[in-house]
Design an enzyme around this catalytic site. Structure first.
Site, PDB file in Angstrom:
ATOM      1  CB  SER A   1      -8.489   0.701   5.723  1.00  0.00           C
ATOM      2  OG  SER A   1      -9.151   1.936   5.765  1.00  0.00           O
TER       3      SER A   1
ATOM      4  CE  LYS B   1      -3.912   1.955   2.612  1.00  0.00           C
ATOM      5  NZ  LYS B   1      -4.791   1.801   3.797  1.00  0.00           N
TER       6      LYS B   1
ATOM      7  CB  SER C   1      -8.210   3.658   3.021  1.00  0.00           C
ATOM      8  OG  SER C   1      -7.335   2.938   3.870  1.00  0.00           O
TER       9      SER C   1
END
Lengths: 95, 479, 489
Positions: free
Chosen positions: C180, C81, C156
């Site tokens: 997330s 990420k 997210s």
């Protein structure tokens, strides 16, 4: 509780963020709806409840006092746009 | 100062702790390096970095707390103080608010009349220092040097219990002395290791509530503190006597102009939004750890002072001066151990000639050529009457310059005291013969001429005659 | 060798294939890089692809394997990420504010996985600073759900989820502040685990809300998640909130029976708001676990509905402060035109942050400001305590807590953007674990309207092992986790 334009402007000042005139209404509405949403917490009885700041119940670990970091200024400052004499430049600071 | 007004002063002292590394990172705290060469990623607030607390900073804060009879919080919490300023890289300062590490405590000072006064200490908390802004030579911009950012600070907050600039200085000196005794701060004011802000207000003597206070920032010498506070008090008196009101604000002292002015950057309302730092956990301090530190504390100035009075029979004021600095106290004791002079005489020398010479040459004790042994050697020459106190001063100066030991200098310069009664009597006779009219006047009742005769004898002997004997013999002869 | 299979293989299968010399690490890496270049665009899952570096590393891994060297993840591909700092590689947090930020160091997670031999293929798209539940707040544009490109993959960590679900990469890291990892895992039909707070180092993981953030993984099987978690987890002296508890052999203990395991089913989760079909999928999943010997016990989390407002106060407060460091001075975006210091700050931050981030910063500023602190921030901390206590009470009766991961399957891009509250409520089932610091995992448990939905399991502090054992057992008996969206087969 809903927020008004003046409060939003004050929050923008505190958090140092430009909010353009044409954005303000939207921010007022959305922030108001968020604040109204979190207002439901007010109805909860929390007498005698210890505030929980952190999910870990343990104490702070301490570091031995020794120097482990050495000068890496040149590498680090590659991310900074305005440097002079090794210093980060900003518009004049007035005390 | 105007006698209608009562002055109320509280001090916030910031002492940089003498750790090797920073409070939350492993970067060095050394002073005077090239800009930003000692600012590591944590100090710079780089994305993703996290603080880890320095154990030594905690220990030093505990030492201080124990030294002022404070309570050490079994659980203390670091909080973030949020504000924007270029020398504050994260946009918040890690500090302590609700649960500081040191709570309560007090400090004895001597007030304006030489009486003991207790100043309460509200709290002392740990926090990180900010960086520095440089404004010169950067084409109208400011440059930020973050070497200092993250240096551990102990902020020592007093109660508003000082009632004159002199008291404020006395209190600050006392704290300065303590942190140096404890070896938790180098106390170097020029380098900013020890600095203070003063909260100053005035009120009429019959007034109950405190007046509106101003905060004076940037006070980094004992001299400036006194001047700045006095100046601020006068300013406040003038405002109120002219029918105005004092504005609560932060003011900066300008030493060049000897005046204070409002700080523009602090004018807007600040809302620091303190909250517990979620990157750090509460600091838990066990009783055992406190006891361990307690056992390792050095003798503190107040205790040392009492001991000096008891063991050496010193005047209280002299004991105070000697114990204000651990180095001076240690020096005194080293001399005292060897010197055969009375303890008070030894003290006079250490406080007098020796300290004056240090000050004159701007030297630290460790840098002076004259050692405690040397000084004791000199004092022993007084004690065994080899030289007089007066001659000793001359020898002292010579020793200070590094000309040799007391013995060598006395020998070389032929300064051995004349103590032989006959020899002195001979000289007295000569002086009397040379000054017949003065002898007549003296005998005629002008007793103050005795000093004149003493002077003449000393002149003849180049100061080497034992003054007491000269006096005695003169008195005997001039009858 | 059958290159077309590589993309569908799990880490464990790839590891075995490489050790049996069926294919090399280079072949794996090249196959996936090709897929990323073919499909990456339509999904917008990656912000940066590190092809060259990955190929070099693959060659090195092959050399090491040739001489018999081994490491747990040697030669295996993954993606990070884009909020894990990577030395010398753009780490943007999907924000204009960090569009030019090149960290001079690796996050501890990145370092650990590198040391285990893993090869990074790139950095994945996400909601700006991890603030969002739909991946629409990214400066680099929305990520698409591989099951339907009109839909959101969740957020997210949407880029990581989307990339794993579309078989562009077998596994990826993510972070979970309020769901997330688990929510996008559920909405894209893959496995996602958020470990106990303190299990994985936060050092180098760009902070959103420090007391809630925790790094974790996405994979296409629980087994892979166990393998990866074991390598990334562990004590880190650079993180004061890292816990010094040994990392168990997650993979080694994964086959342990779940006989007698007590699983709590939260009554409150099935009240209003939960899609009926989604509820059905969860109940069916629990039947499977019951068949495997688990005991299902109904439990209560009386204050759980307060978790969303509590979270929005706490997370916003922490983010308002965490994001103060972005001022254009030392790194990141810097405004061009300004007349003084104040304008410099306001323009840099006004222009550098997107709308959602600004809203959260202002919300956080508000709840911490003088006069509101007690009413909002302190109150939320107390309610957080109540919620945490609820979990504690529940765990005195059960070993795991089960329920849906999300109220409904993936929603259309743009559907909730105008209503922050509706968006926030998507995290209703996941936030509790963050508030209490508990480990949580989402595994695919069926389809609703042809879209995957997830079963969420929440464990005790440092109870990752039983989460993984339970999830693995479920995946032994079901094949939801092996389904791949048609267009990415």
């Amino acid at each position: 509780m809903s927020l008004n334009k003046e409060q939003i402007k004050y929050l923008a000042v505190l958090s140092r963020m430009d909010i353009k005139e044409d954005e303000i209404q939207d921010v007022v509405e959305k922030l108001s709806s968020i604040v109204e949403f979190v207002d439901q917490l007010q109805a909860v009885t929390t007498d005698g409840t210890e505030p929980m700041a952190h999910p870990l119940a343990q104490g702070q670990r301490l570091r031995i006092d020794e120097i482990t970091e050495y000068n890496e200024r040149d590498k680090i400052q590659l991310n900074a746009k305005n440097i002079n004499k090794g210093m980060y430049l900003v518009p004049k600071v007035i005390d | 100062m105007n006698s209608n007004w009562e002055i109320v002063i509280g001090l916030e002292i910031h002492a940089q702790l003498a750790t090797s590394s920073k409070i939350f990172s492993g970067a060095s705290t050394a002073f005077g390096e090239e800009p930003n060469t000692q600012a590591c990623l944590v100090d710079l607030g780089y994305p993703g970095t996290l603080p880890v607390l320095n154990q030594q900073a905690i220990e030093m804060a505990i030492r201080f707390g124990l030294a002022i009879d404070a309570e050490i919080s079994p659980r203390s919490v670091f909080a973030r103080k949020n504000y924007f300023y270029p020398d504050l890289p994260k946009g918040y300062q890690i500090s302590q608010l609700d649960l500081p590490i040191v709570v309560g405590g007090n400090m004895n000072i001597l007030d304006g009349n030489g009486n003991e006064k207790i100043i309460g200490i509200t709290r002392a908390h740990l926090e990180e220092d900010a960086g520095k802004s440089v404004h010169e030579g950067l084409d109208g911009l400011s440059g930020i040097d973050l070497n200092r950012a993250g240096t551990p600070l102990l902020e020592i907050v007093s109660e508003p219990e000082m009632s004159s600039a002199k008291e404020a200085v006395a209190y600050m000196r006392k704290i300065h002395s303590i942190v140096r005794y404890l070896e938790i701060s180098d106390g170097n004011m020029q380098e900013g290791s020890f600095r203070c802000d003063a909260n100053v207000s005035i009120k009429r003597f019959d007034q109950k509530e405190l007046g509106i206070r101003t905060e004076l920032k940037n006070l980094n010498s004992f001299k400036f503190i006194e001047k700045a506070i006095n100046h601020e008090v006068m300013r406040q008196i003038e405002i109120i006597e002219d029918g105005g009101t004092v504005t609560q604000e932060t003011r900066l002292y300008d030493a060049d102009l000897d005046e204070t002015r409002p700080m523009r950057s602090k004018e807007e309302a600040n809302d620091y939004r303190y909250f517990p730092d979620p990157d750090l956990l509460p600091v838990i301090i066990e009783e055992d750890y406190i006891n361990e530190i307690k056992a390792s504390l050095p003798e503190l100035p107040s205790v040392k002072k009492e001991r000096f009075i008891d063991s050496y029979n010193l005047k209280s004021t002299d004991a105070e001066v000697l114990t204000a600095s651990k180095q001076l106290a240690d020096f005194y004791e080293a001399v005292e151990k060897i010197a055969n002079t009375e303890s008070q005489i030894t003290a006079n020398w250490v406080i007098g000639d020796y300290t004056a010479a240090l000050n004159r040459d701007d030297l630290e004790i460790k840098d002076a050529k004259l050692s405690a042994d040397d000084l004791a050697g000199l004092l022993n020459k007084i004690a065994d009457q080899t030289i007089s106190g007066k001659i000793a001063k001359e020898v002292f100066e010579s020793m200070w310059r590094g000309d040799g030991s007391a013995e060598e200098i006395i020998e070389k310069k032929g300064l051995v005291q004349i103590t032989d009664d006959n020899e002195i009597e001979n000289i007295v006779n000569q002086v009397m013969e040379k000054n017949p009219s003065q002898v007549k006047d003296y005998l005629g009742g002008k007793g103050q001429l005795l000093g004149y005769f003493v002077g003449q004898v000393m002149k003849e002997t180049k100061g080497k005659a034992n003054p007491k004997k000269v006096n005695d013999i003169l008195k005997k002869k001039l009858k | 060798m059958p290159a077309q299979n590589i993309q569908n293989m799990t880490l464990c299968a790839l590891k075995q294939g490489m050790s049996e010399k069926e294919f090399t690490s280079l072949e794996v890496i090249e196959t996936l890089l090709t897929r990323i270049s073919e499909h990456g665009g339509s999904l917008n899952a990656f912000i940066t692809v590190t092809a060259e570096q990955a190929i070099t590393e693959a060659k090195n891994a092959d050399k090491l394997m040739a001489v018999g060297k081994n490491k747990p993840l040697l030669g295996l591909p993954l993606a990070h990420k884009d909020l894990f700092c990577t030395d010398g590689i753009l780490t943007s947090c999907a924000s204009k504010m960090l569009h030019n930020f090149i960290p001079p160091y690796d996050a501890s997670v990145v370092k650990n996985l590198k040391a285990s031999g893993a090869i990074m293929l790139g950095k994945t798209n996400m909601d700006e600073f991890a603030m969002g539940s739909s991946n629409e707040t990214s400066y680099y544009g929305s990520v698409k759900n591989p099951w339907n490109l009109e839909l959101s993959p969740g957020g997210s960590s949407g880029g990581s989820a989307s990339a794993v679900a579309a078989c562009l990469v077998p596994a990826a890291t993510g972070t979970d502040t309020g769901g997330s990892i688990r929510q996008p895992a559920a909405l894209t039909g893959i496995t996602g685990i958020k470990p106990t707070y303190g299990r994985v180092s936060r050092f180098g993981m760009i902070a959103f809300a420090s007391s809630l953030d925790q790094g974790g993984v996405f994979a296409r099987s629980v087994e892979d998640a166990a393998l990866l978690l074991g390598e990334m987890a562990g004590f880190d002296e650079n993180d004061s909130t890292s816990v010094d508890v040994p990392v168990p052999d997650y993979l080694g203990s994964i086959n342990q029976s779940i006989k007698g395991l007590k699983i709590g089913l939260v009554r409150q989760y099935f009240d209003a708001g939960l899609d009926d079909n989604n509820a059905k999928a969860v109940r069916e999943a629990l039947e499977v676990l019951e068949d495997q010997g688990a005991e299902i016990i109904e439990i209560d989390l009386p204050n759980i509905e307060l978790s969303v407002p509590t979270y929005y106060v706490v997370a916003s407060a922490e983010c308002s402060s965490n994001l103060s460091r972005y001022d254009g001075v030392r790194f990141g975006y810097r405004a061009e035109n300004y007349k003084d210091l104040n304008e410099f700050y306001c323009k840099t931050r006004g222009e550098g942050f997107g709308a959602e981030v600004k809203r959260r910063i202002m919300t956080g500023t508000y709840v911490l400001s003088a006069g509101y602190y007690d009413a909002y921030y302190l109150k939320a901390q107390k309610v957080r305590q109540l919620i945490s206590q609820d979990f504690k009470n529940a765990f005195s009766k059960v070993d795991l807590i089960a329920g849906p991961t999300t109220p409904s399957p993936a929603f259309a891009l743009g559907a909730k953007m105008d209503d922050p509250i509706e968006m926030y409520l998507n995290d209703i089932y996941t936030i509790g674990a963050n508030l209490a610091g508990l480990p949580g995992m989402s595994i695919p448990c069926g389809f609703v309207n042809d879209l995957p939905v997830g079963l969420q399991l929440v464990g005790k502090h440092f109870g990752e092992e039983s989460l993984l054992q339970c999830g693995h057992r479920y995946q032994q008996k079901t094949d939801w986790h092996t389904r791949v969206p048609e267009r990415f087969k």
